[in-house]
Scaffold this active site. Structure first.
Site, mmCIF file in Angstrom:
data_model
loop_
_atom_site.group_PDB
_atom_site.id
_atom_site.type_symbol
_atom_site.label_atom_id
_atom_site.label_comp_id
_atom_site.label_asym_id
_atom_site.label_seq_id
_atom_site.Cartn_x
_atom_site.Cartn_y
_atom_site.Cartn_z
ATOM 1 N N GLY A 149 71.231 70.315 43.889
ATOM 2 C CA GLY A 149 72.292 70.165 44.712
ATOM 3 C C GLY A 149 73.379 70.454 44.463
ATOM 4 O O GLY A 149 74.105 69.221 43.792
ATOM 5 N N SER B 55 78.729 70.586 48.991
ATOM 6 C CA SER B 55 80.248 69.862 48.716
ATOM 7 C C SER B 55 80.055 68.570 48.507
ATOM 8 O O SER B 55 80.955 67.723 47.455
ATOM 9 C CB SER B 55 80.975 69.457 50.347
ATOM 10 O OG SER B 55 80.018 70.375 51.100
ATOM 11 N N GLU C 68 71.977 54.836 51.625
ATOM 12 C CA GLU C 68 73.462 54.650 51.802
ATOM 13 C C GLU C 68 74.553 55.840 52.755
ATOM 14 O O GLU C 68 75.283 55.641 53.772
ATOM 15 C CB GLU C 68 74.230 54.276 51.324
ATOM 16 C CG GLU C 68 76.011 53.469 51.711
ATOM 17 C CD GLU C 68 75.878 52.171 52.750
ATOM 18 O OE1 GLU C 68 74.772 51.383 52.986
ATOM 19 O OE2 GLU C 68 75.942 53.251 53.891
ATOM 20 N N ASP D 217 72.985 65.314 65.301
ATOM 21 C CA ASP D 217 73.429 64.687 64.627
ATOM 22 C C ASP D 217 73.480 63.070 64.869
ATOM 23 O O ASP D 217 73.343 62.478 63.820
ATOM 24 C CB ASP D 217 74.610 65.239 63.702
ATOM 25 C CG ASP D 217 75.436 64.527 62.331
ATOM 26 O OD1 ASP D 217 74.249 65.540 61.655
ATOM 27 O OD2 ASP D 217 76.094 63.555 63.104
ATOM 28 N N LYS E 116 71.643 59.693 62.977
ATOM 29 C CA LYS E 116 72.079 58.731 63.064
ATOM 30 C C LYS E 116 71.825 57.618 62.862
ATOM 31 O O LYS E 116 71.611 56.254 62.768
ATOM 32 C CB LYS E 116 73.991 59.222 62.835
ATOM 33 C CG LYS E 116 73.911 59.678 61.632
ATOM 34 C CD LYS E 116 74.953 60.930 61.551
ATOM 35 C CE LYS E 116 75.497 61.462 60.227
ATOM 36 N NZ LYS E 116 76.560 62.216 60.304
HETATM 37 N N1 LIG Z 1 79.109 66.972 53.585
HETATM 38 C C1 LIG Z 1 79.830 66.388 54.127
HETATM 39 O O1 LIG Z 1 80.704 65.951 54.595
HETATM 40 C C2 LIG Z 1 77.831 64.980 54.180
HETATM 41 C C3 LIG Z 1 78.363 64.283 54.794
HETATM 42 C C4 LIG Z 1 77.300 62.843 54.846
HETATM 43 C C5 LIG Z 1 75.386 63.808 54.355
HETATM 44 N N2 LIG Z 1 75.492 65.283 54.383
HETATM 45 C C6 LIG Z 1 74.512 65.099 53.985
HETATM 46 O O2 LIG Z 1 74.974 65.534 52.599
HETATM 47 C C7 LIG Z 1 73.335 66.063 52.038
HETATM 48 C C8 LIG Z 1 74.259 67.581 51.209
HETATM 49 O O3 LIG Z 1 75.482 68.433 52.154
HETATM 50 P P1 LIG Z 1 75.795 68.978 51.195
HETATM 51 O O4 LIG Z 1 77.089 69.275 52.568
HETATM 52 O O5 LIG Z 1 76.232 68.821 49.820
HETATM 53 O O6 LIG Z 1 75.219 71.135 51.682
HETATM 54 P P2 LIG Z 1 75.719 72.277 50.737
HETATM 55 O O7 LIG Z 1 76.885 72.181 50.694
HETATM 56 O O8 LIG Z 1 74.935 72.879 51.500
HETATM 57 O O9 LIG Z 1 74.865 71.810 49.092
HETATM 58 C C9 LIG Z 1 73.565 72.021 49.771
HETATM 59 C C10 LIG Z 1 72.933 72.431 47.640
HETATM 60 O O10 LIG Z 1 72.147 72.662 47.571
HETATM 61 C C11 LIG Z 1 71.428 73.138 46.320
HETATM 62 N N3 LIG Z 1 70.369 73.911 47.246
HETATM 63 C C12 LIG Z 1 69.479 74.310 48.836
HETATM 64 N N4 LIG Z 1 68.462 74.832 48.953
HETATM 65 C C13 LIG Z 1 68.005 74.226 47.173
HETATM 66 C C14 LIG Z 1 66.535 74.765 46.902
HETATM 67 N N5 LIG Z 1 65.815 75.166 48.097
HETATM 68 N N6 LIG Z 1 66.619 74.602 44.624
HETATM 69 C C15 LIG Z 1 67.872 74.592 44.625
HETATM 70 N N7 LIG Z 1 69.003 74.084 45.344
HETATM 71 C C16 LIG Z 1 68.669 74.241 46.530
HETATM 72 C C17 LIG Z 1 72.525 74.496 47.486
HETATM 73 O O11 LIG Z 1 72.262 75.924 46.067
HETATM 74 P P3 LIG Z 1 73.532 77.029 45.985
HETATM 75 O O12 LIG Z 1 74.921 76.411 45.499
HETATM 76 O O13 LIG Z 1 73.034 77.626 44.642
HETATM 77 O O14 LIG Z 1 73.255 77.628 47.111
HETATM 78 C C18 LIG Z 1 73.892 73.947 47.044
HETATM 79 O O15 LIG Z 1 74.014 73.544 45.895
HETATM 80 C C19 LIG Z 1 73.399 66.978 53.412
HETATM 81 O O16 LIG Z 1 71.305 66.604 53.575
HETATM 82 C C20 LIG Z 1 74.365 66.628 54.177
HETATM 83 O O17 LIG Z 1 73.297 65.799 55.869
HETATM 84 C C21 LIG Z 1 76.789 66.105 54.044
#
Ligand SMILES: NC(=O)c1ccc[n+]([C@@H]2O[C@H](COP(=O)([O-])OP(=O)(O)OC[C@H]3O[C@@H](n4cnc5c(N)ncnc54)[C@H](OP(=O)(O)O)[C@@H]3O)[C@@H](O)[C@H]2O)c1
Ligand SMILES: NC(=O)c1ccc[n+]([C@@H]2O[C@H](COP(=O)([O-])OP(=O)(O)OC[C@H]3O[C@@H](n4cnc5c(N)ncnc54)[C@H](OP(=O)(O)O)[C@@H]3O)[C@@H](O)[C@H]2O)c1
Lengths: 438, 438
Positions: B13, B16, B130, B202, B206
């Protein structure tokens, strides 16, 4: 379920912290065993007087005056005696006989931490010390482990409960410094000899430990700029409140970068300063402690809780004990305490901060212009000026100027104050305080 | 200085969190290597679309769609894709091929954590998480390690930034719920589909993770009592402010003990509740998170910081990465995640709490007596009553009763409210809110 042999735990000291540590160790034996995967056996408690009457009742046969025999027959040694000697020799003896050591002894770590960590490293033993800073608050482990992939830029904490208690009473109840100290003494927030706390020595020891960990640099306690709260007056506290600030004794460890060369250095200092009432540290009341951390990626974090107390400190000691014991059972890395970065430590004159100073000036035309010229000549830029006619009858014909500055070099600010004090139109410099936090 | 072989790190991934994690990993390579004692080599980044334009620029050759090949050739796998599948299968594949895994995926852990920890345990690999709760705030490691020798009685947190942002705007700026949500959406504090946040899903995920860790008990997300903020009105927020409270969406995990038998159980729940403005959680503004912990020995602790954001979350991911990498270099215990205690989980009706309810009642003699009798019949004791004549012209001839109760069983309190609503003299139950914190 438990397969590992019992682990022998030696306790040195049965005072406020030691007696609570022993009690919890005995009372929670089963839970601790299930956390660790081995039984923790309290092998003995070294004290000076085995027959002293103690608040916490513990099995009498545990007490001994033969600390050395206890140490050399234990897997883990918990040092809760305090002071430099014999604590230091005992810890060295424990480490070199292969035991892991847990201590809450900030004075010892601030003075001789480098030597002790060096010995631990040589023999492959571990030295744990979470309880030495901000007692029950988990702060060292988060700095060392949770933020290990981040870059810490600043650690700013209220790490001395006694002085926070005094300042908080002055702020919230309008007590004079003397009255507040008297209450603090009566309620046990202040020691009979308050020097260590009031003069900022205790906070300086803690900032030494925090700065060393945060910046992977050995920070001698002698390099910490230290000002206590003895000079803080009720008048200053009141004026701060009116201006939306509160005065707190802050322990600050900061990473600095030369704007031209990018060369990094660090500053470690303790002084009373104004912080905005909106700042999370402003809500830290009574004897509580809190540590505010600014890291490049994580942003601002705060850790808050009890900064003293026997049972509270024992919680942190037991957390370290479980870590040490798990390491025995499973083997493994434990705590890496290497001063990899070894950044230079700068004197307080090189830091950048903001000042608020209160001047009593002649109430006549042109005074503000004179003062402003002095500020400008030191490249100190003004953020706020409040001028009020003096209500003090002794000082009729004078006015009060409260000037808040933008960020400037500490050396320029202090030179500015010196020059202002020598101006004919300035009758008195009534207060000089730094402003911290945004 | 570096003797160990390079460690291969796979990233799944580049959204963000993933893109910031990759950036920091590359930019801080030297510092990370010195923390770990080995070089961390970013082996590749699995995404869906390798040619997508991305905010953070990273070496193009790192992107791949072949996640499986990347996983099976790495020492450490960081899962930042989100969602249940294929994240779950990838994590299982990583663990069974001997890699340690780091994830921020709270949804996956809340649903399938037990299964994943079981697999990790069987193969002797570690699963670090974490970042899954309160993003940048170190909370899981302190619960698991620093407090390992203590007994945690209560964890109460603001763990959802979006809803805190909305409630904070309503409280501080007097925005209606709709206006506040619109601002939150515009500033990126709220997702296009706000259901997960607003309905408390959400936060429930947690609290599942927090409760499992704090009480060493497997807590299925289905056992969490969940109420969102959809029903919170500006009127309630205003009335709370006037009474010295603020409404926060709280995630609570609590240890309960039967007063007669001493038998322990736990409760996990999410709901909007009143807390005193003096409580440290009351000062958590905007999208910030904070977790308040009450432990037997340590007393009250609070952990405060950013609860979301790509780079902030990446900080926690990198902290886990350093832990995992150190474990590779030195060998050792890593994270013990065993549900040793396995306490029963009780429904919300069994918990004890305090209520504040606002009733519109007929403005006639004897009404208060009638209401008080109902309360007494349910053994609910009253702490405060405020009666005001209604100023609402539509409701003339009515009065408003605001009743704050002492602690009572939730089941009694809710039965009380039901009975009050059916009283002839009660024209409307205008608000029912729990009160948390002391
Ligand atoms: N954002 C926050 O503030 C935050 C805070 C705490 C925890 N989290 C957790 O962190 C995790 C990631 O969050 P995020 O906000 O970074 O998500 P995001 O922005 O939606 O990014 C998801 C990434 O995963 C890739 N992806 C999704 N499905 C895939 C698949 N089947 N095969 C390969 N790659 C795949 C996507 O690829 P493409 O770019 O090619 O679509 C994208 O790069 C989640 O579990 C979220 O709950 C996030
Ligand atoms: N108290 C707190 O709130 C707190 C908080 C954080 C950190 N700490 C640190 O924790 C450590 C212990 O503090 P404390 O308040 O528990 O100290 P304390 O109440 O003064 O207790 C000291 C104990 O050590 C024993 N002891 C002293 N010298 C000894 C010697 N030469 N040989 C054998 N035993 C000796 C004493 O034995 P006798 O009883 O026989 O005299 C006493 O039991 C200190 O390093 C302190 O800085 C304390």
């Amino acid at each position: 379920m438990i397969e590992y042999r019992n682990l022998r735990v030696a306790l040195l000291g049965a005072g406020s912290v030691g007696s609570q540590t022993a009690r919890l160790l005995l009372e929670h034996a089963d839970e601790l065993a299930s956390r660790v995967g081995a039984k923790l056996e309290l092998a003995g408690i070294a004290v000076r007087n085995t027959s002293a009457k103690r608040d916490v009742e513990l099995p009498a046969e545990l007490y001994t005056t033969d600390a050395e025999a206890l140490i050399t027959s234990s897997d883990i040694v918990i040092e809760l005696m305090g002071g430099i000697e014999p604590a230091k020799s005992y810890i060295i003896q424990a480490l070199t006989s292969g035991a892991d050591v847990i201590t809450a002894n900030k004075a010892l770590l601030a003075e001789h931490g480098d030597e002790l960590f060096e010995i631990a490293d040589q023999v492959g033993a571990q030295l744990y010390y979470e309880a030495s800073v901000a007692a029950a608050i988990p702060i060292l482990r988060p700095l060392r482990e949770s933020l290990a992939g981040d870059r810490i830029n600043r650690v700013m904490g209220i790490v001395n409960g006694s002085t926070n208690y005094i300042l908080d009473r002055m702020d919230r109840f309008g007590d004079s410094a003397e009255d507040a100290a008297a209450v603090a003494l009566e309620l046990g927030f202040l020691e009979a000899d308050p020097t260590l706390d009031v003069e900022g020595y205790d906070a300086a020891q803690k900032v030494t430990i925090l700065a060393s960990l945060a910046f992977h640099t050995s920070v001698p306690v002698a390099s910490v700029h230290r000002e206590g709260i003895a000079s803080v007056t009720l008048e200053q506290v009141r004026a701060a409140r009116e201006a939306g600030y509160v005065i707190k004794l802050l322990a600050i460890a900061e990473r600095l970068a030369d704007p031209d060369t990018g060369v990094e250095s660090i500053s470690a200092r303790v002084y009373p300063a104004l912080i905005s009432r909106q700042h999370p540290l402003a809500t830290v009341h009574e004897g509580k402690n809190a540590v505010f951390v600014e890291a490049e990626a994580a942003g601002s974090l705060m850790f808050y809780g009890a900064g003293a107390g026997g049972v509270e400190t024992a919680s942190a000691v037991l957390g370290d004990l479980v870590s040490a014991a798990r390491r025995h059972v499973a083997g493994g890395p434990g705590v890496a305490q290497k001063a990899h970065a070894s950044l230079p430590i700068v004197p307080v004159g090189s830091i950048e901060t903001r000042y608020q100073f209160t001047l009593e000036v002649a109430d006549e035309p042109g005074v503000l212009a004179t003062v402003a010229t002095v500020l400008a000549s030191h490249r100190v830029s003004v953020e706020t000026v409040i001028q009020t006619a003096s209500t003090d009858t002794e000082a009729s014909g004078t006015a009060t100027l409260v000037i808040g500055t933008h960020t400037a070099r500490e050396a320029s600010l202090s030179a500015t104050v010196t020059e202002l004090a020598n101006l004919g139109v300035v009758t008195a410099v009534k207060s000089v305080l730094r402003i911290e936090g945004i």
